[in-house]
Scaffold this motif. Structure first.
Motif, PDB file in Angstrom:
ATOM      1  N   ARG A 163       0.819  -1.213   0.000  1.00  0.00           N
ATOM      2  CA  ARG A 163       0.000   0.000   0.000  1.00  0.00           C
ATOM      3  C   ARG A 163       0.849   1.258   0.000  1.00  0.00           C
ATOM      4  O   ARG A 163       0.423   2.291  -0.491  1.00  0.00           O
ATOM      5  CB  ARG A 163      -0.885   0.047   1.244  1.00  0.00           C
TER       6      ARG A 163
ATOM      7  N   GLN B 282      -0.010   4.752  -1.757  1.00  0.00           N
ATOM      8  CA  GLN B 282      -0.304   5.932  -0.922  1.00  0.00           C
ATOM      9  C   GLN B 282       0.608   7.088  -1.297  1.00  0.00           C
ATOM     10  O   GLN B 282       0.178   8.232  -1.368  1.00  0.00           O
ATOM     11  CB  GLN B 282      -0.102   5.611   0.557  1.00  0.00           C
ATOM     12  N   ARG B 283       1.864   6.776  -1.535  1.00  0.00           N
ATOM     13  CA  ARG B 283       2.816   7.827  -1.889  1.00  0.00           C
ATOM     14  C   ARG B 283       2.445   8.463  -3.224  1.00  0.00           C
ATOM     15  O   ARG B 283       2.489   9.694  -3.374  1.00  0.00           O
ATOM     16  CB  ARG B 283       4.230   7.243  -1.956  1.00  0.00           C
TER      17      ARG B 283
ATOM     18  N   VAL C 236      -0.543   8.580  -4.665  1.00  0.00           N
ATOM     19  CA  VAL C 236      -1.774   9.371  -4.497  1.00  0.00           C
ATOM     20  C   VAL C 236      -1.452  10.675  -3.779  1.00  0.00           C
ATOM     21  O   VAL C 236      -1.954  11.739  -4.140  1.00  0.00           O
ATOM     22  CB  VAL C 236      -2.854   8.562  -3.751  1.00  0.00           C
ATOM     23  N   GLY C 237      -0.588  10.605  -2.777  1.00  0.00           N
ATOM     24  CA  GLY C 237      -0.185  11.811  -2.066  1.00  0.00           C
ATOM     25  C   GLY C 237       0.528  12.801  -2.968  1.00  0.00           C
ATOM     26  O   GLY C 237       0.268  14.008  -2.923  1.00  0.00           O
TER      27      GLY C 237
ATOM     28  N   VAL D 189      -3.767  16.988   2.924  1.00  0.00           N
ATOM     29  CA  VAL D 189      -4.085  15.564   2.785  1.00  0.00           C
ATOM     30  C   VAL D 189      -2.983  14.860   1.995  1.00  0.00           C
ATOM     31  O   VAL D 189      -2.540  13.770   2.356  1.00  0.00           O
ATOM     32  CB  VAL D 189      -5.461  15.373   2.116  1.00  0.00           C
ATOM     33  N   GLY D 190      -2.525  15.480   0.914  1.00  0.00           N
ATOM     34  CA  GLY D 190      -1.444  14.892   0.129  1.00  0.00           C
ATOM     35  C   GLY D 190      -0.162  14.754   0.926  1.00  0.00           C
ATOM     36  O   GLY D 190       0.514  13.723   0.867  1.00  0.00           O
TER      37      GLY D 190
ATOM     38  N   LEU E 278      -0.500  11.834   3.317  1.00  0.00           N
ATOM     39  CA  LEU E 278      -0.350  10.537   2.655  1.00  0.00           C
ATOM     40  C   LEU E 278       1.105  10.235   2.312  1.00  0.00           C
ATOM     41  O   LEU E 278       1.576   9.107   2.498  1.00  0.00           O
ATOM     42  CB  LEU E 278      -1.210  10.481   1.395  1.00  0.00           C
TER      43      LEU E 278
ATOM     44  N   ARG F  28       2.900   9.384   5.573  1.00  0.00           N
ATOM     45  CA  ARG F  28       2.540   8.065   6.098  1.00  0.00           C
ATOM     46  C   ARG F  28       3.163   6.944   5.293  1.00  0.00           C
ATOM     47  O   ARG F  28       3.374   5.847   5.795  1.00  0.00           O
ATOM     48  CB  ARG F  28       1.024   7.882   6.101  1.00  0.00           C
ATOM     49  N   ALA F  29       3.454   7.181   4.016  1.00  0.00           N
ATOM     50  CA  ALA F  29       4.019   6.147   3.154  1.00  0.00           C
ATOM     51  C   ALA F  29       5.509   5.974   3.346  1.00  0.00           C
ATOM     52  O   ALA F  29       6.087   5.023   2.826  1.00  0.00           O
ATOM     53  CB  ALA F  29       3.708   6.471   1.699  1.00  0.00           C
TER      54      ALA F  29
END
Length: 65
Positions: free
Chosen positions: A7, A11-12, A14-15, A54-55, A58, A61-62
């Motif tokens: 994931r 996630q990265r 999409v961020g 939000v980006g 993400l 978190r990645a």
């Protein structure tokens, strides 16, 4: 058992996509201020900042810990 690691690249990505969209929103908001539509410009800046937050979250978190 599967690990949550696959994931992280998604996630990265999409961020990073959201950060790019936020950049476009923030840079293009100047045109609204120039055409005497400041309210739309302010709204676009606000949306751009939310999308950037939000980006950034993400992407952060990645990152591997």
């Amino acid at each position: 058992m599967t690990s949550p690691e696959p994931r992280a690249p998604r996630q990265r990505l999409v961020g990073l996509l959201l950060l790019g969209i936020a950049l476009v929103l923030l840079v293009s908001s100047v045109t609204w201020f120039g055409s005497d539509r400041g309210a739309i410009g302010i709204a676009q800046v606000a949306v751009g900042l939310v999308v950037a937050a939000v980006g950034g979250l993400l992407v952060r978190r990645a990152q591997p810990r």
